[in-house]
Motif scaffolding. Structure first.
Motif, PDB file in Angstrom:
ATOM      1  N   ILE A 113       0.843  -1.204   0.000  1.00  0.00           N
ATOM      2  CA  ILE A 113       0.000   0.000   0.000  1.00  0.00           C
ATOM      3  C   ILE A 113       0.877   1.253   0.000  1.00  0.00           C
ATOM      4  CG2 ILE A 113      -1.584   1.389   1.418  1.00  0.00           C
ATOM      5  CD1 ILE A 113      -2.836  -1.354   2.306  1.00  0.00           C
ATOM      6  N   ILE A 114       1.888   1.275   0.857  1.00  0.00           N
ATOM      7  CA  ILE A 114       2.790   2.425   0.938  1.00  0.00           C
ATOM      8  C   ILE A 114       3.505   2.632  -0.401  1.00  0.00           C
ATOM      9  CG2 ILE A 114       4.864   3.351   2.062  1.00  0.00           C
ATOM     10  CD1 ILE A 114       3.987   1.672   4.567  1.00  0.00           C
ATOM     11  N   ASP A 115       4.067   1.571  -0.946  1.00  0.00           N
ATOM     12  CA  ASP A 115       4.795   1.666  -2.212  1.00  0.00           C
ATOM     13  C   ASP A 115       3.882   2.118  -3.350  1.00  0.00           C
ATOM     14  OD1 ASP A 115       7.003   0.786  -0.805  1.00  0.00           O
ATOM     15  OD2 ASP A 115       7.113  -1.165  -1.794  1.00  0.00           O
ATOM     16  N   ALA A 116       2.680   1.567  -3.404  1.00  0.00           N
ATOM     17  CA  ALA A 116       1.742   1.950  -4.464  1.00  0.00           C
ATOM     18  C   ALA A 116       1.368   3.421  -4.336  1.00  0.00           C
ATOM     19  CB  ALA A 116       0.491   1.070  -4.415  1.00  0.00           C
ATOM     20  N   ARG A 117       1.147   3.867  -3.130  1.00  0.00           N
ATOM     21  CA  ARG A 117       0.778   5.273  -2.930  1.00  0.00           C
ATOM     22  C   ARG A 117       1.936   6.192  -3.303  1.00  0.00           C
ATOM     23  NH1 ARG A 117      -1.804   9.128  -4.102  1.00  0.00           N
ATOM     24  NH2 ARG A 117      -2.194  10.742  -2.578  1.00  0.00           N
ATOM     25  N   ALA A 118       3.170   5.827  -2.957  1.00  0.00           N
ATOM     26  CA  ALA A 118       4.333   6.641  -3.327  1.00  0.00           C
ATOM     27  C   ALA A 118       4.459   6.712  -4.848  1.00  0.00           C
ATOM     28  CB  ALA A 118       5.601   6.080  -2.695  1.00  0.00           C
ATOM     29  N   ARG A 119       4.204   5.607  -5.532  1.00  0.00           N
ATOM     30  CA  ARG A 119       4.231   5.600  -7.002  1.00  0.00           C
ATOM     31  C   ARG A 119       3.171   6.549  -7.557  1.00  0.00           C
ATOM     32  NH1 ARG A 119       4.193   0.439  -6.473  1.00  0.00           N
ATOM     33  NH2 ARG A 119       6.194  -0.558  -6.567  1.00  0.00           N
ATOM     34  N   GLU A 120       1.960   6.480  -6.972  1.00  0.00           N
ATOM     35  CA  GLU A 120       0.876   7.366  -7.406  1.00  0.00           C
ATOM     36  C   GLU A 120       1.246   8.831  -7.209  1.00  0.00           C
ATOM     37  OE1 GLU A 120      -2.562   6.226  -5.138  1.00  0.00           O
ATOM     38  OE2 GLU A 120      -2.662   4.244  -6.063  1.00  0.00           O
ATOM     39  N   LEU A 121       2.045   9.122  -6.206  1.00  0.00           N
ATOM     40  CA  LEU A 121       2.488  10.495  -5.940  1.00  0.00           C
ATOM     41  C   LEU A 121       3.605  10.921  -6.900  1.00  0.00           C
ATOM     42  CD1 LEU A 121       2.483  10.403  -2.034  1.00  0.00           C
ATOM     43  CD2 LEU A 121       0.917  11.706  -3.500  1.00  0.00           C
ATOM     44  N   GLY A 122       4.063   9.987  -7.739  1.00  0.00           N
ATOM     45  CA  GLY A 122       5.052  10.316  -8.761  1.00  0.00           C
ATOM     46  C   GLY A 122       6.476   9.916  -8.446  1.00  0.00           C
ATOM     47  N   TYR A 123       6.693   9.137  -7.392  1.00  0.00           N
ATOM     48  CA  TYR A 123       8.062   8.765  -7.004  1.00  0.00           C
ATOM     49  C   TYR A 123       8.558   7.546  -7.770  1.00  0.00           C
ATOM     50  CZ  TYR A 123       8.042  12.277  -3.458  1.00  0.00           C
ATOM     51  OH  TYR A 123       8.005  13.497  -2.832  1.00  0.00           O
ATOM     52  N   ASP A 124       9.827   7.608  -8.163  1.00  0.00           N
ATOM     53  CA  ASP A 124      10.506   6.504  -8.818  1.00  0.00           C
ATOM     54  C   ASP A 124      10.927   5.527  -7.724  1.00  0.00           C
ATOM     55  OD1 ASP A 124      12.274   4.729 -10.022  1.00  0.00           O
ATOM     56  OD2 ASP A 124      13.433   6.288 -11.038  1.00  0.00           O
ATOM     57  N   MET A 125      10.214   4.446  -7.604  1.00  0.00           N
ATOM     58  CA  MET A 125      10.450   3.500  -6.515  1.00  0.00           C
ATOM     59  C   MET A 125      11.719   2.683  -6.715  1.00  0.00           C
ATOM     60  SD  MET A 125       8.231   4.344  -4.391  1.00  0.00           S
ATOM     61  CE  MET A 125       8.285   3.030  -3.185  1.00  0.00           C
ATOM     62  N   SER A 126      12.303   2.710  -7.923  1.00  0.00           N
ATOM     63  CA  SER A 126      13.560   2.008  -8.133  1.00  0.00           C
ATOM     64  C   SER A 126      14.701   2.690  -7.377  1.00  0.00           C
ATOM     65  CB  SER A 126      13.896   1.899  -9.618  1.00  0.00           C
ATOM     66  OG  SER A 126      14.284   3.158 -10.146  1.00  0.00           O
ATOM     67  N   LEU A 127      14.503   3.932  -6.956  1.00  0.00           N
ATOM     68  CA  LEU A 127      15.519   4.659  -6.200  1.00  0.00           C
ATOM     69  C   LEU A 127      15.413   4.457  -4.684  1.00  0.00           C
ATOM     70  CD1 LEU A 127      15.507   8.104  -8.072  1.00  0.00           C
ATOM     71  CD2 LEU A 127      17.020   6.133  -8.435  1.00  0.00           C
ATOM     72  N   VAL A 128      14.360   3.788  -4.240  1.00  0.00           N
ATOM     73  CA  VAL A 128      14.156   3.577  -2.806  1.00  0.00           C
ATOM     74  C   VAL A 128      15.128   2.537  -2.288  1.00  0.00           C
ATOM     75  CG1 VAL A 128      12.553   2.771  -1.024  1.00  0.00           C
ATOM     76  CG2 VAL A 128      11.758   4.325  -2.818  1.00  0.00           C
ATOM     77  N   ARG A 129      15.819   2.912  -1.235  1.00  0.00           N
ATOM     78  CA  ARG A 129      16.750   2.010  -0.550  1.00  0.00           C
ATOM     79  C   ARG A 129      16.040   1.474   0.691  1.00  0.00           C
ATOM     80  NH1 ARG A 129      19.558   1.613   3.922  1.00  0.00           N
ATOM     81  NH2 ARG A 129      21.784   1.259   3.972  1.00  0.00           N
TER      82      ARG A 129
END
Length: 171
Positions: free
Chosen positions: A151-167
């Motif tokens: 849920i957190i990851d999906a919401r961050a993606r919806e906000l426009g964040y590139d999740m491949s950069l998340v450490r």
């Protein structure tokens, strides 16, 4: 508030931009529910947290209305030596308590800390700032369920964040 030192150094323009169009925060924030201990479960890597694991951010509202920020991390691995950064934050007027200015160095408030979204029960929070170079994924537990993390990851993606950069943060 977070992030986690976290937002305090958001003023520095280092790191890759992971969101070129950071949205305004989606919800107001009840500071009395937001305060307490948060676990960083992921972040965009940044110079002031390099080598940090087991990262936490604790927030306390002072009588003055200011927010005390205590960030902790373990150097190298989750059992490494503890590093602590203490700072303070003030709410940006008219932001519904979702935008704060933070300071970990001296009397000036430079860093932006935006609570971009949060769970209705304050079980998780997504924190960023206007440049799109900083992102922190926070949870009330060090290891949220797989469903909560999705849920957190999906919401961050919806906000426009590139999740491949998340450490991911180890706890």
């Amino acid at each position: 508030m977070t992030a986690v030192a976290l937002g305090a150094c958001a003023v520095a323009t280092r790191g890759r931009v992971g969101n070129r169009s950071v949205p305004e925060p989606a919800k107001t924030v009840d500071l009395n529910r937001y305060v307490g201990l948060w676990y960083e479960i992921g972040r965009y890597e940044n110079w002031f947290e390099r080598g940090c694991e087991a990262v936490t951010a604790e927030y306390r509202v002072r009588d003055s209305g200011a927010v005390q920020v205590i960030n902790r991390c373990r150097r190298g691995d989750p059992n490494g030596p503890t590093k602590i950064a203490e700072g303070r934050a003030k709410v940006v007027a008219g932001s519904g308590n979702a935008k704060l200015k933070v300071s970990f160095f001296g009397p000036f408030y430079f860093g932006d800390y935006w609570v971009l979204d949060h769970d209705p029960d304050y079980a998780w929070s997504i924190v960023g700032e206007p440049s799109g170079r900083y992102l922190w994924l926070l949870s009330r537990t060090a290891e949220p369920s797989v469903e909560t993390r999705q849920i957190i990851d999906a919401r961050a993606r919806e906000l426009g964040y590139d999740m491949s950069l998340v450490r991911p943060t180890q706890h």
